[in-house]
Motif scaffolding. Structure first.
Motif, PDB file in Angstrom:
ATOM      1  N   LEU A 180      -6.024  10.390   8.061  1.00 34.99           N
ATOM      2  CA  LEU A 180      -4.954   9.498   8.404  1.00 34.99           C
ATOM      3  C   LEU A 180      -5.027   8.327   7.762  1.00 34.99           C
ATOM      4  O   LEU A 180      -4.086   7.702   7.477  1.00 34.99           O
ATOM      5  CB  LEU A 180      -5.193   9.120   9.735  1.00 34.99           C
ATOM      6  CG  LEU A 180      -4.908  10.365  10.843  1.00 34.99           C
ATOM      7  CD1 LEU A 180      -4.824   9.831  12.252  1.00 34.99           C
ATOM      8  CD2 LEU A 180      -3.943  11.423  10.414  1.00 34.99           C
ATOM      9  N   SER A 181      -6.137   7.692   6.929  1.00 42.54           N
ATOM     10  CA  SER A 181      -5.955   6.463   6.309  1.00 42.54           C
ATOM     11  C   SER A 181      -5.787   6.757   4.753  1.00 42.54           C
ATOM     12  O   SER A 181      -5.434   5.834   4.011  1.00 42.54           O
ATOM     13  CB  SER A 181      -7.436   5.611   6.170  1.00 42.54           C
ATOM     14  OG  SER A 181      -8.579   6.524   5.766  1.00 42.54           O
ATOM     15  N   ALA A 182      -5.872   7.888   4.400  1.00 44.84           N
ATOM     16  CA  ALA A 182      -5.438   8.476   2.812  1.00 44.84           C
ATOM     17  C   ALA A 182      -4.222   8.337   2.635  1.00 44.84           C
ATOM     18  O   ALA A 182      -3.556   8.447   3.360  1.00 44.84           O
ATOM     19  CB  ALA A 182      -6.249   9.621   2.422  1.00 44.84           C
ATOM     20  N   PRO A 183      -3.758   8.336   1.322  1.00 42.56           N
ATOM     21  CA  PRO A 183      -2.354   8.310   1.030  1.00 42.56           C
ATOM     22  C   PRO A 183      -1.691   9.732   1.121  1.00 42.56           C
ATOM     23  O   PRO A 183      -2.480  10.746   0.847  1.00 42.56           O
ATOM     24  CB  PRO A 183      -2.236   8.024  -0.517  1.00 42.56           C
ATOM     25  CG  PRO A 183      -3.829   7.138  -0.713  1.00 42.56           C
ATOM     26  CD  PRO A 183      -4.517   7.694   0.285  1.00 42.56           C
ATOM     27  N   ARG A 225       0.847  -1.018  -0.242  1.00 41.71           N
ATOM     28  CA  ARG A 225      -0.082  -0.061  -0.123  1.00 41.71           C
ATOM     29  C   ARG A 225       1.132   1.316   0.158  1.00 41.71           C
ATOM     30  O   ARG A 225       2.012   1.273   0.181  1.00 41.71           O
ATOM     31  CB  ARG A 225      -0.688   0.132   1.225  1.00 41.71           C
ATOM     32  CG  ARG A 225      -0.340   0.174   2.777  1.00 41.71           C
ATOM     33  CD  ARG A 225      -1.210   0.615   3.553  1.00 41.71           C
ATOM     34  NE  ARG A 225      -0.867   0.459   5.029  1.00 41.71           N
ATOM     35  CZ  ARG A 225      -0.048   1.558   5.508  1.00 41.71           C
ATOM     36  NH1 ARG A 225       0.307   2.628   4.657  1.00 41.71           N
ATOM     37  NH2 ARG A 225       0.531   1.328   6.936  1.00 41.71           N
ATOM     38  N   LEU A 226       0.148   2.436  -0.062  1.00 40.41           N
ATOM     39  CA  LEU A 226       1.038   3.695  -0.312  1.00 40.41           C
ATOM     40  C   LEU A 226       1.211   3.989   1.139  1.00 40.41           C
ATOM     41  O   LEU A 226       0.408   3.692   2.014  1.00 40.41           O
ATOM     42  CB  LEU A 226       0.031   4.659  -0.873  1.00 40.41           C
ATOM     43  CG  LEU A 226      -0.073   4.623  -2.572  1.00 40.41           C
ATOM     44  CD1 LEU A 226      -1.472   5.133  -3.002  1.00 40.41           C
ATOM     45  CD2 LEU A 226       1.215   4.658  -3.458  1.00 40.41           C
ATOM     46  N   VAL A 227       2.132   4.976   1.337  1.00 35.08           N
ATOM     47  CA  VAL A 227       2.418   5.587   2.660  1.00 35.08           C
ATOM     48  C   VAL A 227       1.104   6.539   2.905  1.00 35.08           C
ATOM     49  O   VAL A 227       0.535   7.144   1.942  1.00 35.08           O
ATOM     50  CB  VAL A 227       3.619   6.379   2.619  1.00 35.08           C
ATOM     51  CG1 VAL A 227       3.758   7.173   3.735  1.00 35.08           C
ATOM     52  CG2 VAL A 227       4.887   5.231   2.559  1.00 35.08           C
ATOM     53  N   THR A 228       0.635   6.265   3.994  1.00 40.40           N
ATOM     54  CA  THR A 228      -0.627   7.230   4.474  1.00 40.40           C
ATOM     55  C   THR A 228      -0.358   8.241   5.172  1.00 40.40           C
ATOM     56  O   THR A 228       0.921   8.724   5.621  1.00 40.40           O
ATOM     57  CB  THR A 228      -1.439   6.373   5.343  1.00 40.40           C
ATOM     58  OG1 THR A 228      -1.089   6.103   6.467  1.00 40.40           O
ATOM     59  CG2 THR A 228      -1.855   5.031   4.599  1.00 40.40           C
ATOM     60  N   ASN A 229      -1.231   9.145   5.289  1.00 39.56           N
ATOM     61  CA  ASN A 229      -1.202  10.427   6.220  1.00 39.56           C
ATOM     62  C   ASN A 229      -0.956  10.030   7.685  1.00 39.56           C
ATOM     63  O   ASN A 229      -0.246  10.772   8.326  1.00 39.56           O
ATOM     64  CB  ASN A 229      -2.534  11.268   6.047  1.00 39.56           C
ATOM     65  CG  ASN A 229      -2.688  12.078   4.742  1.00 39.56           C
ATOM     66  OD1 ASN A 229      -1.709  12.494   4.038  1.00 39.56           O
ATOM     67  ND2 ASN A 229      -3.740  12.318   4.385  1.00 39.56           N
ATOM     68  N   GLY A 230      -1.565   8.870   8.217  1.00 39.83           N
ATOM     69  CA  GLY A 230      -1.168   8.305   9.447  1.00 39.83           C
ATOM     70  C   GLY A 230       0.271   8.284   9.565  1.00 39.83           C
ATOM     71  O   GLY A 230       0.783   8.498  10.737  1.00 39.83           O
TER      72      GLY A 230
END
Length: 422
Positions: free
Chosen positions: A289-292, A228-233
């Protein structure tokens, strides 16, 4: 016709060039549907261009490289437009200063739209009469190139406009919110790849830009890619751990850029009443926080990867993995205009920084003439990104597609995926 009911641009390889042309041109106009006349002239920095200029420049491209040289008797709507709307094609003639495109109050928006209609009518009429001095196949190839060029400008149009809106204290939205609810994201896993002697670059089937070839062999050691991509979290954890203050994580040049610009978070983020917010095409929103993570430079992405104990993938690693996966994800056609993530796809949401410099592949030769300036002369001091974003037309996507930006730039939909050695 509004953006939401405009037919999507298909990636059907059998679609006639004239139909592809109509679809792409309609989609560009639909992207300006939410804009006011005042919006159409905004230019917020030299790297960005006004929406009106994008409409005119993409029209100039078809005129300059198809109609003027190959349609006998063609007359431009205004010969002065050649200077105003040439971007960087030195061999095509003089150009208006890039940083002053926002000062072009004339021609007006109606005049630019009339220019678009003039070129569209001439091109379609020339095709119908078979009046071009080049073969039909050669003209169709040029039309396809022009359409892909325009799709690149569709992405630039919305991201440039986002940058312009970010200076407005009213924080207006370009598009209504369409995001999914906030959801928890699990720790990332890895997909493992054996590597070996592989081939990358365009295979020769379908459209590609010149910089995607020639296809050539590359040796890859066994590697892994995050699923997965690195997230805001993830990014907030980096920030809270002092990632922006720890010089040991940063490339020397990156640290100098960070200090000069006082970076301490991604572009468009701010903290208010103890909560992080971001500005998007949908207006101000609490950071999901779950979005890229998005709007981070190469320097920031590289520092994050080092902090996380991993690295950025090479473009060969990314292409090798992506060449065996379906192109699914959140693209421009979804009309979310924001990365939403929550998918294991290698594609969409945000462009992914790689550790590879944008340089020519072995045997690369740009085409002759001004059209050869499209990519070749930019092969210095820029880094490659892969995978497309929520502002990228899906019809552009293929495993070999390379986009490129300078390592300090952040206004595009730029994010990252981690990689590592096995």
């Amino acid at each position: 016709m509004t953006l939401l009911d405009t037919p999507l641009v298909t990636d059907d390889p059998g679609l006639p060039a004239s139909d592809f042309f109509d679809q792409v041109r309609a989609r560009t106009l639909a992207l300006t549907d939410p804009l006011t006349p005042e919006d159409m002239g905004l230019q917020s920095m030299e790297d960005a261009s006004p929406p009106k200029w994008h409409l005119a420049h993409t029209t100039w491209f078809f005129e300059e490289f198809i109609l003027k040289p190959y349609l006998p008797g063609y007359q431009s709507a205004d010969d002065r437009f050649a200077v105003l709307f040439n971007s960087y094609y030195v061999q095509a003639g003089p150009r208006h200063t890039r940083s002053k495109r926002g000062l072009l109050s004339r021609p007006s928006v109606p005049e630019v739209l009339s220019y678009r209609a003039h070129v569209e009518e001439a091109l379609q009429d020339g095709l119908a009469r078979q009046a071009f001095s080049k073969s039909v196949l050669e003209i169709e190839d040029l039309i396809t190139l022009g359409c892909h060029h325009e799709m690149q400008h569709q992405e630039l149009l919305v991201t440039d406009f986002l940058h312009a809106l970010s200076f407005n204290p009213l924080l207006p939205a370009y598009a209504p919110a369409k995001l999914a609810p906030v959801a928890a994201v699990a720790e990332h896993g890895w997909t493992c790849h054996d590597g070996g002697l592989i081939e990358i670059g365009h295979s020769g089937q379908g459209f590609a830009y010149d910089c995607e070839g020639p296809r050539h062999k590359v040796w890859l050691n066994p590697y892994k890619l995050a699923d997965r991509l690195v997230t805001n979290g993830d990014w907030l954890a980096f920030m809270e751990d002092g990632g922006y203050e720890n010089q040991a994580l940063w490339l020397m040049e990156g640290w100098a850029v960070r200090e000069k610009n006082d970076w301490d978070c991604p572009l468009y983020w701010w903290q208010q009443d103890g909560e992080w917010w971001s500005f998007s095409l949908q207006g101000p929103r609490p950071v999901d926080l779950s979005a890229p993570a998005v709007h981070v430079s190469y320097y920031e992405a590289d520092a994050y990867a080092r902090w996380a104990g991993h690295r950025l993938p090479t473009e060969a690693e990314w292409e090798h993995a992506a060449s065996r996966t379906a192109i699914t994800g959140n693209f421009l056609e979804n009309n979310t205009f924001a990365p939403v993530g929550r998918t294991n796809s290698l594609w969409g949401d945000v462009w992914q920084w790689t550790s590879s410099a944008f340089s020519p592949y072995p045997g690369f030769r740009p085409p002759d003439g001004a059209i050869g300036e499209y990519n070749g002369k930019f092969m210095v001091n820029q880094m490659v990104l892969r995978g497309g974003s929520c502002a990228t037309p899906k019809a552009q996507m293929r495993a070999s597609y390379r986009t490129f930006f300078y390592p300090h730039q952040r206004w595009q939909m730029l994010g990252l995926r981690l990689a590592g050695d096995r």
